[in-house]
Write a protein that holds these residues in place. Structure first.
Motif, PDB file in Angstrom:
ATOM      1  N   THR A   1       2.868   1.721  -4.062  1.00 24.99           N
ATOM      2  CA  THR A   1       2.302   3.064  -5.022  1.00 24.99           C
ATOM      3  C   THR A   1       1.881   4.274  -3.882  1.00 24.99           C
ATOM      4  OG1 THR A   1      -0.343   2.132  -5.007  1.00 24.99           O
ATOM      5  CG2 THR A   1       1.255   1.921  -7.233  1.00 24.99           C
ATOM      6  N   ALA A   2       1.424   3.911  -2.087  1.00 25.69           N
ATOM      7  CA  ALA A   2       1.232   4.889  -1.077  1.00 25.69           C
ATOM      8  C   ALA A   2       1.814   5.495  -1.433  1.00 25.69           C
ATOM      9  CB  ALA A   2      -0.244   4.312  -0.691  1.00 25.69           C
ATOM     10  N   PHE A   3       3.183   4.587  -1.141  1.00 24.55           N
ATOM     11  CA  PHE A   3       4.361   5.025  -0.214  1.00 24.55           C
ATOM     12  C   PHE A   3       4.945   6.403  -1.443  1.00 24.55           C
ATOM     13  CE2 PHE A   3       8.720   3.814   0.927  1.00 24.55           C
ATOM     14  CZ  PHE A   3       8.635   5.092   1.666  1.00 24.55           C
ATOM     15  N   LEU A   4       5.216   5.536  -2.691  1.00 23.81           N
ATOM     16  CA  LEU A   4       6.290   6.142  -3.156  1.00 23.81           C
ATOM     17  C   LEU A   4       5.039   7.386  -3.734  1.00 23.81           C
ATOM     18  CD1 LEU A   4       7.636   3.160  -4.816  1.00 23.81           C
ATOM     19  CD2 LEU A   4       9.155   4.798  -3.446  1.00 23.81           C
ATOM     20  N   GLU A   5       4.277   7.513  -3.860  1.00 19.47           N
ATOM     21  CA  GLU A   5       3.386   8.546  -4.987  1.00 19.47           C
ATOM     22  C   GLU A   5       3.682   8.566  -6.005  1.00 19.47           C
ATOM     23  OE1 GLU A   5       3.349  11.404  -1.874  1.00 19.47           O
ATOM     24  OE2 GLU A   5       2.118  10.422  -0.562  1.00 19.47           O
ATOM     25  N   ARG A   6       4.131   9.886  -6.124  1.00 17.09           N
ATOM     26  CA  ARG A   6       4.552  10.044  -7.741  1.00 17.09           C
ATOM     27  C   ARG A   6       5.499   9.322  -8.933  1.00 17.09           C
ATOM     28  NH1 ARG A   6       2.750  16.359  -8.848  1.00 17.09           N
ATOM     29  NH2 ARG A   6       1.174  16.596  -7.549  1.00 17.09           N
TER      30      ARG A   6
ATOM     31  N   LYS B   1      11.648   1.583 -11.908  1.00 18.39           N
ATOM     32  CA  LYS B   1      12.178  -0.084 -11.557  1.00 18.39           C
ATOM     33  C   LYS B   1      12.604   0.556  -9.413  1.00 18.39           C
ATOM     34  CE  LYS B   1      16.132  -2.452 -11.349  1.00 18.39           C
ATOM     35  NZ  LYS B   1      15.978  -3.373 -11.719  1.00 18.39           N
ATOM     36  N   LEU B   2      11.776   1.800  -9.233  1.00 16.82           N
ATOM     37  CA  LEU B   2      11.622   2.135  -8.058  1.00 16.82           C
ATOM     38  C   LEU B   2      10.759   1.640  -7.081  1.00 16.82           C
ATOM     39  CD1 LEU B   2      13.371   4.067  -6.553  1.00 16.82           C
ATOM     40  CD2 LEU B   2      12.184   6.265  -6.755  1.00 16.82           C
ATOM     41  N   LEU B   3       9.462   1.149  -8.136  1.00 20.63           N
ATOM     42  CA  LEU B   3       8.515   0.687  -7.841  1.00 20.63           C
ATOM     43  C   LEU B   3       8.859  -0.843  -7.379  1.00 20.63           C
ATOM     44  CD1 LEU B   3       5.479   0.436  -7.130  1.00 20.63           C
ATOM     45  CD2 LEU B   3       4.418   0.305  -9.578  1.00 20.63           C
TER      46      LEU B   3
ATOM     47  N   SER C   1       3.856  -0.712   9.163  1.00 20.57           N
ATOM     48  CA  SER C   1       3.372   0.204   8.718  1.00 20.57           C
ATOM     49  C   SER C   1       4.102   0.217   7.060  1.00 20.57           C
ATOM     50  CB  SER C   1       3.281   1.013   9.683  1.00 20.57           C
ATOM     51  OG  SER C   1       3.478   1.932   8.383  1.00 20.57           O
ATOM     52  N   ALA C   2       3.225   0.725   6.266  1.00 18.74           N
ATOM     53  CA  ALA C   2       3.901   1.131   4.803  1.00 18.74           C
ATOM     54  C   ALA C   2       4.616   2.098   5.186  1.00 18.74           C
ATOM     55  CB  ALA C   2       2.937   1.241   4.002  1.00 18.74           C
ATOM     56  N   LYS C   3       3.675   2.858   6.188  1.00 21.65           N
ATOM     57  CA  LYS C   3       3.749   4.465   6.079  1.00 21.65           C
ATOM     58  C   LYS C   3       5.793   5.075   6.568  1.00 21.65           C
ATOM     59  CE  LYS C   3       2.865   9.130   4.959  1.00 21.65           C
ATOM     60  NZ  LYS C   3       2.153   9.251   4.014  1.00 21.65           N
TER      61      LYS C   3
ATOM     62  N   SER D   1      -6.795   7.293   5.009  1.00 25.64           N
ATOM     63  CA  SER D   1      -6.413   8.441   3.886  1.00 25.64           C
ATOM     64  C   SER D   1      -5.321   8.697   3.997  1.00 25.64           C
ATOM     65  CB  SER D   1      -6.739   9.393   5.237  1.00 25.64           C
ATOM     66  OG  SER D   1      -6.756   9.882   6.108  1.00 25.64           O
ATOM     67  N   ASP D   2      -4.133   7.581   4.511  1.00 23.73           N
ATOM     68  CA  ASP D   2      -2.624   7.631   4.224  1.00 23.73           C
ATOM     69  C   ASP D   2      -2.657   6.681   3.279  1.00 23.73           C
ATOM     70  OD1 ASP D   2      -2.471   9.957   5.636  1.00 23.73           O
ATOM     71  OD2 ASP D   2      -1.332   8.054   7.549  1.00 23.73           O
ATOM     72  N   ARG D   3      -3.747   6.265   2.869  1.00 21.76           N
ATOM     73  CA  ARG D   3      -3.880   4.566   2.346  1.00 21.76           C
ATOM     74  C   ARG D   3      -2.458   3.850   2.545  1.00 21.76           C
ATOM     75  NH1 ARG D   3      -3.977   5.872  -3.905  1.00 21.76           N
ATOM     76  NH2 ARG D   3      -4.473   2.979  -3.845  1.00 21.76           N
ATOM     77  N   ASP D   4      -2.263   3.542   4.417  1.00 24.22           N
ATOM     78  CA  ASP D   4      -1.639   2.045   4.721  1.00 24.22           C
ATOM     79  C   ASP D   4      -2.448   1.500   5.141  1.00 24.22           C
ATOM     80  OD1 ASP D   4       0.321   1.419   5.889  1.00 24.22           O
ATOM     81  OD2 ASP D   4       0.766   3.077   7.288  1.00 24.22           O
ATOM     82  N   LEU D   5      -1.796   0.478   3.790  1.00 22.82           N
ATOM     83  CA  LEU D   5      -3.304  -0.439   3.949  1.00 22.82           C
ATOM     84  C   LEU D   5      -3.141  -1.629   4.511  1.00 22.82           C
ATOM     85  CD1 LEU D   5      -3.598  -0.573  -0.185  1.00 22.82           C
ATOM     86  CD2 LEU D   5      -5.077   0.546   1.678  1.00 22.82           C
TER      87      LEU D   5
END
Lengths: 671, 319
Positions: B36-41, B46-48, B80-82, B275-279
């Motif tokens: 959710t953090a990476f894809l944002e909006r 399907k994408l998620l 890393s998710a980012k 802050s990037d929500r890169d968990l």
């Protein structure tokens, strides 16, 4: 016998010395006032007095040492003609520990914890010995054997905490001897040691002083120890020498009221009466006024005593006494006259202990999970005692004998391994204090050794005493205050103490508060754990009187634990002697202290010192400290002077009853 | 003794494991995940699902934890998710940079603190002590970011001796961090020194007043020999634990300092990742910091055990 006016050969000479500190108001408050004293070659002199009398300060001043905050007001001390307070640092350092050595009060704390014993003694040798350093190793061993330490080679490798109290004291003596001193200063060297250990150390000191021709200054509050090692005694009071003379002059017929009061307040084995209390307390530094410092406590004081300070005047006997009325001092008695005597005891049982065994060793979580059996020998075992209402049972034994452990178990603070504690012949009490009912808790109260630690420093005396009153009797308001004041009156403190804090009270007053707190619960049984051992003798005598009064009024039973056999004798109806947590002997006080007794009781009684120059202790057993009781046979087998053979090591000793109620566990048939 | 050592090590390992569970659960409980953090909006439909499939996020939590823990033990902290890069790679330089900062502060701070502590105790209530103790209180009470700002103002803005912020990239050779790194080191040293100094001072004063120090003097031991042989070995034992606590604190302290000075270390990376929500990165850094914390305390315990004869011999005797 050395005489006080001998002009030559003085090693240490104190000349009109006054020492003081600056008080809060900015005035100099004296701790020592005009002390003049000479210590001659090979002579041993005792400095006696209660806490705060300045005796330790004087001993340290003889080394040119003052504790922080103290300073010399006038006078000086000279050691072999050298003025100590005008010496340079380096010159002092070469004298200290060399020609003039100190043996401290608490060797356990006076040895540096991070240095091995060998290193600490070698350090003294390096500083003071002229011998080549290669010989130091051998010399350390020699010194340690000279103070009669077994296996000196292994002691060298140990750290201070790995030694017992007696061993630490011997190490301190060895360290003092390293510089081959001409004079030894001893600051309460046996306080805190067991009677047997103390007696052995004193014999050692006597022999050393004689063999090496050393002068000794022996500081102690214990006139028994002084009588054993000293030729001459100076009795100190409020920073002054009150009386000075030979041991015989001072201990047999002292010509100063304070010295007489002090002597009368000491419990003696030979005396069945309670010691006589010396009321009041010494003035604080600077509070002595113009007159005699002892005036407020003196029975023979007159007007002149409060207006002019008496001189330390030479008496016809040869002693020097600081008193205006030396001719009248004989009116002051030297012993107590209050006999504990036979009180009518009811047949009601107050407490009974059945087959009590206690162990400190708790199986570890790991040991439990692998099912390991606990193979250790219990600390306390086989205790069977019944105590009647109003009776006082004394528990005696050396440290580690389990006296206090038994008290803790009775109080429910330490659950026993097995056996039961019963009160009033009812059902056994729950072993843990938190499971006991309120009435069961109320009936048994405990007084601890050190009131500084047992009274909450942030609560007023009123709050401390209110707790049991609220808890057990639900008192409040006016009733609570009245009862609190009544309690304070009973322990002879008075209602005005109600708003004070423990820190504003003296040691003896604090212990009275602790007694009042115990009696607030109106208990049937009071457990007293060495409650007088932290007090001065004169205060101790007053405490013993108080305990006697209270048990007469309230018909309370006491279990009275003490290492002091004379104190126990003065107060107890029956005495139990413990060794390594096992009963050796129990019986009426006169029987236990009488002719027929267990070898261990004989050892203990033989080591007791009396304030009498002609009294010689009998040392019949070593003072070795045993860490654990033997697995079988008699608990005293290893130290017994009367051991009869292998039967002592293998078979538990049988019970013998030479008189009704007097039980001794020993293999010897003809006790 | 050896058994004791193993027990401590075991306890340390258990602590780190518990911390890892707590970190994992904490991150689990947060709403949203790496996808959710990476894809944002676009994080829907399907994408998620695809993203979660890719990262393995749709598997049960226990399985994911085991995998993460297994990787962490082998030095693989995940991806890393980012930037979709292995975290171990990202962390490597950052960890090095933070260690540079921390070791600089430790190397300067500990000797300084011991020295000043001992000096102010030996000259208690004299001018040296009053000055040192007062400064220590200031250093302790002023927050790091305030003292950092003050130092920047004086040394970079007014005097212009060192740059106020670090612009060196994370993967540059260590030498390139000089002289910029000196200011952050100074700030950390100040606070650290103050804490250790105060403990050292009070324990030296206590040891000086002890019976054994008095006895040594009365044995004729010269003053300085008494200080070095009898007082300091005993007085510095309690300092070991305070030093360990301070070092552990340092790891938290760097987060603020690195942010103020824009220093590319672990602390700033943690702030950025949060802050990037890169968990995965947050998780990894938290684990690293916890491990160091436990490790430092363990080392202090063992050191105390070795240095204190009372503790050292206790287990032999009882055993």
């Amino acid at each position: 016998m050395t005489h006080s006016t001998m002009p030559t050969g003085s090693v240490i000479s104190v000349d009109n010395l006054s020492i003081g500190f600056r008080g809060k108001a900015g005035h100099m408050l004296p701790v020592l006032r005009n002390i003049s004293l000479d210590v001659h070659q090979g002579e041993s002199i005792g400095l006696v007095g209660e806490s705060g009398s300045g005796k330790s300060t004087l001993a340290l001043a003889m080394m040119g040492y003052l504790k922080t905050g103290l300073r010399v007001l006038n006078g000086d001390v000279s050691f072999e003609g050298q003025k100590m307070f005008s010496q340079r640092r380096a010159a002092l350092e070469s004298i200290r520990g060399g020609r003039l050595a100190l043996i401290p009060q608490n060797s356990g704390q006076s040895l540096t914890p991070t240095l091995r014993i060998g290193a600490q003694i070698q350090e003294a040798l390096k500083l003071h010995s002229a011998q080549p350093s290669e010989t130091f190793g051998a010399r350390v061993i020699e010194l340690l054997s000279q103070v009669r330490l077994p296996d000196p080679a292994s002691i060298v490798e140990r750290f201070p905490h790995e030694l017992s109290g007696g061993q630490q004291q011997r190490v301190a003596i060895a360290m003092a001897l390293a510089g081959e001193p001409e004079a030894l200063l001893l600051d309460e060297p046996t306080t805190g040691l067991d009677v047997t250990t103390q007696a052995h150390i004193l014999e050692l000191l006597r022999d050393l002083a004689r063999d090496m021709g050393m002068a000794m200054v022996y500081v102690s509050h214990d006139l028994g120890a002084i009588a054993r090692v000293c030729d001459r005694v100076a009795v100190m009071y409020a920073g002054e020498v009150a009386l000075e003379g030979s041991v015989r002059q001072v201990l047999r017929d002292p010509s100063h009221p304070y010295a007489r009061g002090l002597l009368a307040s000491i419990p003696k084995l030979s005396d069945i009466c309670l010691p006589r209390a010396l009321d009041g307390r010494p003035p604080a530094p600077g509070g002595a006024g113009q007159g005699c410092a002892f005036v407020s406590r003196c029975a023979i004081a007159s007007d002149v005593c409060s207006t002019s300070r008496p001189d330390l005047a030479l008496q016809p006997s040869g002693a020097r006494s600081r008193c205006h009325h030396v001719d009248k001092v004989h009116e002051i008695p030297l012993s107590g006259d209050r006999e504990v005597g036979k009180r009518a005891l009811s047949d009601e049982t107050s407490l009974s202990l059945k087959d009590l065994a206690i162990s400190y060793a708790r199986p570890s979580l790991w040991g439990k999970s692998v099912g390991r059996e606990d193979t250790s020998v219990p600390t306390v075992e086989g205790i069977n005692v019944a105590l009647r209402r109003g009776e006082t049972l004394g528990l005696v034994g050396e440290s580690g004998s389990g006296k206090s452990t038994i008290l803790k178990t009775i109080a429910g603070l330490l659950p026993p391994l097995s056996g039961e504690v019963t009160a009033h012949g009812g059902a056994p009490l729950p072993s843990k204090v938190e499971k006991r009912a309120s009435t069961e808790l109320r009936q048994i109260q405990m007084i601890f050794q050190n009131p500084d630690e047992s009274l909450n420093p942030r609560q007023t005396i009123g709050q401390i005493l209110a707790q049991p009153l609220i808890l057990y009797f639900g008192l409040s308001g006016q009733a609570l205050t009245e009862k609190t004041i009544l309690l304070l009156d009973q322990v002879r403190l008075g209602g005005h103490y109600i708003d004070r804090l423990p820190s504003q009270l003296s040691g003896g007053e604090k212990q009275r508060v602790a007694v009042a707190r115990a009696f607030a619960a109106e208990p049937d049984l009071v457990l007293c754990d060495e409650i007088t051992s932290a007090l001065d003798v004169s205060v101790q005598a007053a405490m013993l009187e108080l305990l006697d009064d209270l048990r007469r009024q309230k018909n309370t039973s006491y279990v009275f634990v003490s290492h002091d056999l004379a104190v126990v004798r003065a107060l107890s109806d029956r005495v139990a002697v413990l060794y390594q947590g096992r009963l050796c002997e129990i019986g009426p006080t006169h029987a236990v202290y009488g002719a027929k007794s267990h070898p261990y009781t004989e050892v203990l009684l033989g080591a007791v010192l009396e304030p009498d120059p002609d009294f010689t202790p009998e040392l019949s057993a070593s003072d070795v400290v045993e860490l654990a009781p033997p697995a079988m046979g008699c608990p005293f087998q290893r130290r017994c002077p009367k051991r009869i053979g292998s039967i002592c090591d293998t078979v538990a000793p049988p019970l013998r009853e030479p008189d009704y109620g007097h039980k001794i566990w020993c293999h010897i048939e003809e006790i | 003794m050896l058994a004791m050592l193993f027990r401590r090590l075991g306890l340390g390992a258990i602590t780190v494991w518990l911390v890892s569970v707590i970190i994992f659960l904490g991150v689990e409980m947060l709403p949203g995940d790496a996808c959710t953090a990476f894809l944002e909006r676009e994080a829907k439909g399907k994408l998620l699902e695809n993203c979660r499939e890719d990262l393995g996020l749709n598997r049960p939590a226990l399985m994911r934890y085991t995998e993460w823990a297994k990787g962490a033990v082998q030095g693989d902290l995940g991806v890393s998710a980012k930037g979709q890069k292995p975290i171990s790679e990202l962390v490597g330089y950052r960890l090095r940079n933070t260690l540079l900062l921390a070791s600089g502060a430790i190397l300067a701070g500990i000797p300084l603190a011991l020295f000043l502590g001992v000096v102010s105790a030996l000259w208690r209530d004299r001018p040296v002590d009053i000055v040192v103790s007062t400064l220590a209180i200031f250093a302790m009470t002023i927050p790091e970011f305030v003292s950092a700002t003050l130092l920047i103002l004086v040394f970079s803005v007014w005097l212009g001796w060192v740059p106020g912020i670090v612009l060196t990239p994370a993967n540059a050779p260590l030498v390139e961090f000089f002289p910029e790194v000196l200011l952050p080191i100074t700030v950390l040293t100040l606070v650290m020194t103050a804490h250790i100094l105060r403990t050292v001072r009070s324990s030296v004063i206590e040891a000086l007043a002890s019976d054994y120090a008095q006895m040594a003097r009365l044995k004729g031991v010269p003053y300085w020999q008494m200080v070095f042989r009898h007082v300091l070995p005993n007085a510095l034992l309690p300092a070991i634990n305070v030093i360990a606590l301070t070092i552990a604190w340092l790891l938290g302290g760097v987060v603020v300092i690195e942010t103020v000075f824009n220093y590319p270390g672990l602390g700033r990376m943690m702030i950025d990742s949060i802050s990037d929500r890169d968990l995965p990165v947050t998780q990894a850094i938290a684990l690293i910091i916890a491990t160091v914390y436990v490790g430092v305390n363990l080392a202090a315990d063992i050191l105390t055990l070795l240095a204190n004869p009372r503790l050292r011999t206790m287990h032999i005797r009882k055993g």
